[in-house]
Design an enzyme around this catalytic site. Structure first.
Site, PDB file in Angstrom:
ATOM      1  N   ARG A  24       0.930  -1.299   0.042  1.00 42.64           N
ATOM      2  CA  ARG A  24      -0.350  -0.057   0.061  1.00 42.64           C
ATOM      3  C   ARG A  24       0.662   1.560   0.098  1.00 42.64           C
ATOM      4  NH1 ARG A  24      -4.144   0.085   4.837  1.00 42.64           N
ATOM      5  NH2 ARG A  24      -4.739   1.821   3.321  1.00 42.64           N
ATOM      6  N   CYS A  70      -1.148   6.003   8.750  1.00 48.67           N
ATOM      7  CA  CYS A  70      -1.341   4.840   8.787  1.00 48.67           C
ATOM      8  C   CYS A  70      -2.342   4.868   7.925  1.00 48.67           C
ATOM      9  CB  CYS A  70      -1.791   3.259   9.898  1.00 48.67           C
ATOM     10  SG  CYS A  70      -3.003   4.065  10.875  1.00 48.67           S
TER      11      CYS A  70
END
Length: 275
Positions: free
Chosen positions: A176, A232
C-alpha cells in the site's frame, strides 16, 4: 515494558485495574461486540472503535476521526475511570485497537494505561479466567488534560515533507505504501519523504510484542532526538508503532490522526509511489 503488560501481571491485579475490551473487525463492525458478549476478561467493559473511539466522518479528517472529547470523557467516567485508575486495554488483532485506546487516553493526559501483551486469544488459550458477565461500574469523573503535542494536523505534516529534523513513518503494508495495491482508499501511495514501517513487524510469530532490543532494531535508522510523525490509513494501526517508539525511548512522537484517508481528500497534496 512501560506501556505493555503481561497476562500474568493482569491476572494477579484484576481487582485493582479497569480492563477495556477493544476487539473489532474492520470488515465486520459488530463482530467485536458480539465476541465481548460471548466471553471476555472478568471485569472488562467494551469500547467500540466506530461508536466510542471515533467521531462522525466528514469531508476531511479521515475514516476514524476523534470523537467529541466531552462525550468520550463521559464514557470513561461511566466506565469508572478517573486519573487514579489503572487501565489495561486488549483486543484480538495484534494490539491495533487497544493501542488506539491507549493513545487516546495518553492524549487526554492519562498516565496509567497499558496494552495487554498477546491479546485475548492468548489470555484464554493459557487458561486465564473468562466470563460472559457484564460488570456494573461505579461512575467516576474523568477530567482530561489534553496533550496537544501528541497530535499533528495535515498542514503540519505537509510542512514536514523533506524536513531533516522530522521523520514521517507510514505504518501500512509495503504494497500500500508503494501504491501497487490499495484495497481501501481511492488513491494509493504515500506521503512524500515518509519511510515505511509496517506495524505488524512490531509483533513476533506468536502475536506478542517484540522485545525492546528488537524494536530498537526496527527503528535504528531514526534519530531519537528528532520529531517522529506516524500515520497509517485512518489513525488506528499507526498507534501500535507510536507505542513501540515510546517503548524504546523516542520522546517526540506525534500521530497524524487523519492519516492517508485524510491526506488524499486534499487535491493539492502530493503523493509518492514506488511503482
Amino acid at each position: 515494558m512501560n506501556h505493555i503488560v503481561e497476562a500474568s501481571w493482569l491476572r494477579d491485579n484484576l481487582s485493582n485495574v479497569r480492563v477495556i475490551d477493544c476487539r473489532f473487525e474492520l470488515g465486520n463492525p459488530t463482530a467485536g461486540l458480539l465476541s465481548y458478549l460471548g466471553d471476555h476478561i472478568p471485569g472488562a467493559l467494551y469500547f467500540d472503535l466506530n461508536q466510542d473511539m471515533s467521531g462522525k466522518v466528514e469531508e476531511h479528517g479521515g475514516r476514524h476521526p476523534l470523537p467529541k472529547i466531552d462525550e468520550f470523557c463521559d464514557k470513561l467516567s461511566a466506565a469508572g475511570i478517573d486519573h487514579n485508575t489503572t487501565v489495561i486495554a486488549y483486543d484480538d488483532q495484534g494490539g491495533a485497537f487497544a493501542s488506539r485506546f491507549w493513545w487516546m487516553l495518553s492524549y487526554l493526559g492519562h498516565k496509567k494505561v497499558s496494552v495487554l501483551n498477546g491479546g485475548y486469544s492468548l489470555w484464554k488459550q493459557n487458561g486465564n479466567p473468562v466470563t460472559s458477565e457484564i460488570p456494573m461500574m461505579q461512575k467516576k469523573t474523568f477530567v482530561p488534560n489534553i496533550l496537544s503535542d501528541l497530535l499533528v494536523s495535515m498542514q503540519e505534516v505537509k510542512e514536514r515533507i523533506g524536513d531533516e529534523n522530522s521523520t514521517i513513518i507510514d505504518s501500512r503494508e509495503q504494497i500500500r505504501y508503494d501504491g501497487i495495491e490499495e484495497p481501501i482508499d481511492i488513491i494509493g501511495g504515500h506521503i512524500p519523504s515518509a519511510i515505511n514501517a509496517f506495524w505488524k513487524e512490531g509483533l513476533n510469530d506468536q502475536g506478542t510484542w517484540k522485545s525492546i532490543d528488537e524494536q530498537q532494531q526496527r527503528f535504528s535508522q531514526i534519530d531519537k532526538q528528532k520529531e517522529v510523525i506516524v500515520y497509517c490509513g485512518s489513525g488506528v494501526t499507526a498507534c501500535p508503532n507510536v507505542l513501540a517508539l515510546k517503548e524504546v525511548g523516542f520522546k517526540d512522537v506525534k500521530l497524524y490522526l487523519g492519516s492517508w484517508s485524510d491526506w488524499i481528500t486534499y487535491n493539492d497534496n502530493p503523493v509518492g509511489t514506488n511503482e
